[in-house]
Design a protein around this motif. Sequence first.
Motif, PDB file in Angstrom:
ATOM      1  N   CYS A   1       0.845  -1.194   0.000  1.00 41.49           N
ATOM      2  CA  CYS A   1       0.000   0.000   0.000  1.00 41.49           C
ATOM      3  C   CYS A   1       0.876   1.237   0.000  1.00 41.49           C
ATOM      4  O   CYS A   1       2.074   1.169   0.286  1.00 41.49           O
ATOM      5  N   TYR A   2       0.283   2.357  -0.319  1.00 42.81           N
ATOM      6  CA  TYR A   2       0.947   3.635  -0.171  1.00 42.81           C
ATOM      7  C   TYR A   2       0.067   4.488   0.741  1.00 42.81           C
ATOM      8  O   TYR A   2      -1.160   4.468   0.658  1.00 42.81           O
ATOM      9  N   VAL A   3       0.711   5.176   1.679  1.00 46.07           N
ATOM     10  CA  VAL A   3      -0.007   5.817   2.778  1.00 46.07           C
ATOM     11  C   VAL A   3       0.291   7.308   2.815  1.00 46.07           C
ATOM     12  O   VAL A   3       1.443   7.711   3.028  1.00 46.07           O
ATOM     13  N   GLY A   4      -0.732   8.104   2.602  1.00 46.78           N
ATOM     14  CA  GLY A   4      -0.604   9.537   2.830  1.00 46.78           C
ATOM     15  C   GLY A   4      -0.536   9.760   4.325  1.00 46.78           C
ATOM     16  O   GLY A   4      -1.529   9.577   5.030  1.00 46.78           O
ATOM     17  N   ASN A   5       0.627  10.129   4.829  1.00 51.65           N
ATOM     18  CA  ASN A   5       0.881  10.099   6.268  1.00 51.65           C
ATOM     19  C   ASN A   5       0.809  11.488   6.890  1.00 51.65           C
ATOM     20  O   ASN A   5       1.422  12.433   6.399  1.00 51.65           O
ATOM     21  N   ARG A   6       0.065  11.579   8.005  1.00 50.55           N
ATOM     22  CA  ARG A   6      -0.105  12.817   8.757  1.00 50.55           C
ATOM     23  C   ARG A   6      -0.506  13.970   7.832  1.00 50.55           C
ATOM     24  O   ARG A   6       0.066  15.057   7.851  1.00 50.55           O
ATOM     25  N   LEU A   7      -1.525  13.681   7.010  1.00 47.94           N
ATOM     26  CA  LEU A   7      -2.004  14.691   6.079  1.00 47.94           C
ATOM     27  C   LEU A   7      -2.696  15.810   6.840  1.00 47.94           C
ATOM     28  O   LEU A   7      -3.518  15.582   7.722  1.00 47.94           O
ATOM     29  N   THR A   8      -2.374  17.041   6.492  1.00 44.97           N
ATOM     30  CA  THR A   8      -2.904  18.204   7.184  1.00 44.97           C
ATOM     31  C   THR A   8      -4.344  18.473   6.753  1.00 44.97           C
ATOM     32  O   THR A   8      -4.660  18.459   5.562  1.00 44.97           O
TER      33      THR A   8
ATOM     34  N   MET B   1      -6.823  21.322   6.594  1.00 44.86           N
ATOM     35  CA  MET B   1      -6.827  22.774   6.694  1.00 44.86           C
ATOM     36  C   MET B   1      -8.116  23.320   6.071  1.00 44.86           C
ATOM     37  O   MET B   1      -9.126  22.629   5.994  1.00 44.86           O
ATOM     38  N   ASN B   2      -8.082  24.559   5.582  1.00 46.11           N
ATOM     39  CA  ASN B   2      -9.279  25.126   4.980  1.00 46.11           C
ATOM     40  C   ASN B   2      -9.567  24.455   3.639  1.00 46.11           C
ATOM     41  O   ASN B   2      -8.764  23.689   3.122  1.00 46.11           O
ATOM     42  N   ASN B   3     -10.711  24.742   3.074  1.00 44.97           N
ATOM     43  CA  ASN B   3     -11.166  24.015   1.895  1.00 44.97           C
ATOM     44  C   ASN B   3     -10.205  24.141   0.725  1.00 44.97           C
ATOM     45  O   ASN B   3      -9.947  23.177   0.001  1.00 44.97           O
ATOM     46  N   SER B   4      -9.640  25.345   0.504  1.00 41.80           N
ATOM     47  CA  SER B   4      -8.747  25.526  -0.639  1.00 41.80           C
ATOM     48  C   SER B   4      -7.471  24.719  -0.454  1.00 41.80           C
ATOM     49  O   SER B   4      -6.976  24.095  -1.387  1.00 41.80           O
ATOM     50  N   SER B   5      -6.915  24.726   0.771  1.00 43.30           N
ATOM     51  CA  SER B   5      -5.711  23.948   1.026  1.00 43.30           C
ATOM     52  C   SER B   5      -6.004  22.463   0.920  1.00 43.30           C
ATOM     53  O   SER B   5      -5.228  21.698   0.354  1.00 43.30           O
ATOM     54  N   ALA B   6      -7.140  22.034   1.474  1.00 40.31           N
ATOM     55  CA  ALA B   6      -7.500  20.622   1.420  1.00 40.31           C
ATOM     56  C   ALA B   6      -7.642  20.162  -0.023  1.00 40.31           C
ATOM     57  O   ALA B   6      -7.234  19.052  -0.383  1.00 40.31           O
ATOM     58  N   SER B   7      -8.201  21.018  -0.872  1.00 38.96           N
ATOM     59  CA  SER B   7      -8.359  20.664  -2.286  1.00 38.96           C
ATOM     60  C   SER B   7      -7.005  20.517  -2.964  1.00 38.96           C
ATOM     61  O   SER B   7      -6.795  19.614  -3.773  1.00 38.96           O
ATOM     62  N   ALA B   8      -6.070  21.419  -2.618  1.00 44.49           N
ATOM     63  CA  ALA B   8      -4.728  21.325  -3.201  1.00 44.49           C
ATOM     64  C   ALA B   8      -4.036  20.049  -2.769  1.00 44.49           C
ATOM     65  O   ALA B   8      -3.405  19.355  -3.579  1.00 44.49           O
ATOM     66  N   PHE B   9      -4.140  19.705  -1.466  1.00 38.85           N
ATOM     67  CA  PHE B   9      -3.555  18.462  -0.977  1.00 38.85           C
ATOM     68  C   PHE B   9      -4.166  17.257  -1.689  1.00 38.85           C
ATOM     69  O   PHE B   9      -3.483  16.319  -2.058  1.00 38.85           O
ATOM     70  N   LYS B  10      -5.484  17.305  -1.860  1.00 36.64           N
ATOM     71  CA  LYS B  10      -6.175  16.169  -2.487  1.00 36.64           C
ATOM     72  C   LYS B  10      -5.694  15.971  -3.915  1.00 36.64           C
ATOM     73  O   LYS B  10      -5.523  14.839  -4.379  1.00 36.64           O
ATOM     74  N   LEU B  11      -5.454  17.069  -4.615  1.00 38.85           N
ATOM     75  CA  LEU B  11      -4.948  16.971  -5.990  1.00 38.85           C
ATOM     76  C   LEU B  11      -3.596  16.270  -6.018  1.00 38.85           C
ATOM     77  O   LEU B  11      -3.343  15.413  -6.882  1.00 38.85           O
ATOM     78  N   ILE B  12      -2.704  16.623  -5.080  1.00 39.07           N
ATOM     79  CA  ILE B  12      -1.378  16.009  -5.041  1.00 39.07           C
ATOM     80  C   ILE B  12      -1.477  14.536  -4.672  1.00 39.07           C
ATOM     81  O   ILE B  12      -0.827  13.678  -5.275  1.00 39.07           O
ATOM     82  N   VAL B  13      -2.313  14.214  -3.669  1.00 31.31           N
ATOM     83  CA  VAL B  13      -2.508  12.817  -3.268  1.00 31.31           C
ATOM     84  C   VAL B  13      -3.026  11.996  -4.444  1.00 31.31           C
ATOM     85  O   VAL B  13      -2.539  10.886  -4.718  1.00 31.31           O
ATOM     86  N   ASN B  14      -4.001  12.539  -5.156  1.00 34.77           N
ATOM     87  CA  ASN B  14      -4.550  11.822  -6.312  1.00 34.77           C
ATOM     88  C   ASN B  14      -3.520  11.682  -7.419  1.00 34.77           C
ATOM     89  O   ASN B  14      -3.490  10.664  -8.131  1.00 34.77           O
ATOM     90  N   ASP B  15      -2.666  12.710  -7.569  1.00 36.66           N
ATOM     91  CA  ASP B  15      -1.628  12.667  -8.598  1.00 36.66           C
ATOM     92  C   ASP B  15      -0.622  11.556  -8.297  1.00 36.66           C
ATOM     93  O   ASP B  15      -0.204  10.808  -9.191  1.00 36.66           O
ATOM     94  N   ILE B  16      -0.243  11.434  -7.015  1.00 41.60           N
ATOM     95  CA  ILE B  16       0.672  10.356  -6.616  1.00 41.60           C
ATOM     96  C   ILE B  16       0.006   8.999  -6.820  1.00 41.60           C
ATOM     97  O   ILE B  16       0.621   8.055  -7.317  1.00 41.60           O
ATOM     98  N   GLY B  17      -1.263   8.917  -6.454  1.00 37.14           N
ATOM     99  CA  GLY B  17      -1.999   7.672  -6.666  1.00 37.14           C
ATOM    100  C   GLY B  17      -2.067   7.285  -8.127  1.00 37.14           C
ATOM    101  O   GLY B  17      -1.941   6.103  -8.475  1.00 37.14           O
ATOM    102  N   GLN B  18      -2.240   8.272  -8.998  1.00 34.47           N
ATOM    103  CA  GLN B  18      -2.279   7.996 -10.433  1.00 34.47           C
ATOM    104  C   GLN B  18      -0.946   7.473 -10.930  1.00 34.47           C
ATOM    105  O   GLN B  18      -0.890   6.581 -11.786  1.00 34.47           O
ATOM    106  N   GLU B  19       0.145   8.022 -10.366  1.00 37.92           N
ATOM    107  CA  GLU B  19       1.485   7.574 -10.748  1.00 37.92           C
ATOM    108  C   GLU B  19       1.657   6.089 -10.425  1.00 37.92           C
ATOM    109  O   GLU B  19       2.158   5.305 -11.231  1.00 37.92           O
ATOM    110  N   ILE B  20       1.225   5.686  -9.230  1.00 31.65           N
ATOM    111  CA  ILE B  20       1.370   4.294  -8.829  1.00 31.65           C
ATOM    112  C   ILE B  20       0.378   3.410  -9.597  1.00 31.65           C
ATOM    113  O   ILE B  20       0.693   2.276  -9.965  1.00 31.65           O
TER     114      ILE B  20
END
Length: 352
Positions: free
Chosen positions: A235-242, A244-263
Motif C-alpha cells: 500500500c501507499y499511505v498519505g501520512n499525517r495529512l494536514t 486545513m481550509n477548503n482551498s488547502s484541502a483541495s490542493a492536498f487532495k490533488l497532489i494525493v490523487n496525482d501520486i496515486g495515479q502515478e502508482i
Amino acid sequence: MATYALWNNKGGVGKSYLSFQIACEYARAHPDQRVLTIDMCPQANCSSMLLGGIVEGNNRLDELSQANPRATISGYIEDRITSPYVNSHSGANFVLQPKRFNWHVPSNLYLLTGDEQLEIQMARVAGLTQSGPQNSWQLVHTWISDLIGDVRTAWNSEEIPVFIDCNPSFTLFTEMAMSAADRLIIPFSADGSSKRAVKSVLSLVYGVQRFPGAQRSLYYLNSERFRMATPKIYCYVGNRLTQMNNSSASAFKLIVNDIGQEIFSVWQASPNAFYIHPPGESAPVGRLAFRHMFQYEVADANTASVVSGACGIPIVSLTAGQYELPGRRVMVNQTQLDRQIPNVRDLVQKIE
C-alpha cells in the motif's frame, strides 16, 4: 508471516513515526503473537520512540550503542562483517524488548535498534559486496533475511510479523531491507517532492524507467541477475495529512490523487509488482478499485502526534490532557486523537 519494509526515497514523510504506530498497534491487536521491528535507519527515530521518547529513548540508545558488543543493528552488522559469506546465526542475540524501558508499548513487541554507526560501517560492508565469491553481492544482501530467520528459529516460530523502518536514502542498508522484505509500504506526504520520490521508489526497486533509455539501479539489475525476490507493493499511505481550509484541502487532495495515479500507472504496466489483499480478493479493475485496495490516509493529529512520538506513547494509547515536553507543557485535545486513531487502527486491520 510477512516482512514489511516502510520506505520512501524522501525524508520528512513521517516514515519512522508511522513505523512506530503500526508496530505498536499491530502488537496490541495481536497479543498472542511476537512482533519484531528492525530499525535500519541511522537516525534511529523509531527506536527512540519505542524506547521511551525524545529524552528517555535517546538516553537508552546511547547506553545500548556503548555496550560491548553494541546491542544495536550495528552490533549485528559488525558481527556479520567478520563472517560476511557464512551466516553466523547471531541475529537473535541483538534483539531486545522495549517494554523493559517503556511501559507504554506492548510486551509482545521486540526491537533491533537503529544506530548512527551504520553510516561509518557502510564503506566496509560495500567493499564486501565486491570481493570474495562471485555471488558476494547476493550473500551480503541476505544479512537481514538471515537475521529474521535467526529470530524465528530462536523463538521456534515462523509466525513472526516483521516491520523494517528504512533509511530514506537508497543506501546499501536500504537495499538489504528490500531484499529481506516481502511487502512494501510507501509513506508519502502531500507535496510535489513526494511525488518525485515515489517515482524514485518505483525506479530504484522495480526498474520502472522514468524515460526511455534511463539507467536502472544496480540493486534492480543484481536482483534480476541473482533471481532475488523484491518486495511487492502492499500500500501507499498519505501520512499525517494536514486538514486545513477548503482551498488547502483541495490542493492536498490533488497532489494525493496525482501520486496515486502515478502508482496506478505502474499497476497497469506491472501488476506483478503489487500484492493483492486480502487473500482471495480479485485484482482491482479500474482506478477506484485500485485506490480502495492500495491507498490509505492518516490524518495529522497535530500536537497529539508530536506528544505521541516525543513521549513514546502509541497514539491509540494516548489520552487527552497535559504533557511535559522538553522545555514546555502542551495540551492534547480529544478532537486531535479522534482524527488519527481511527486511521491507524483501520490501516493495521488491513495488514495481514
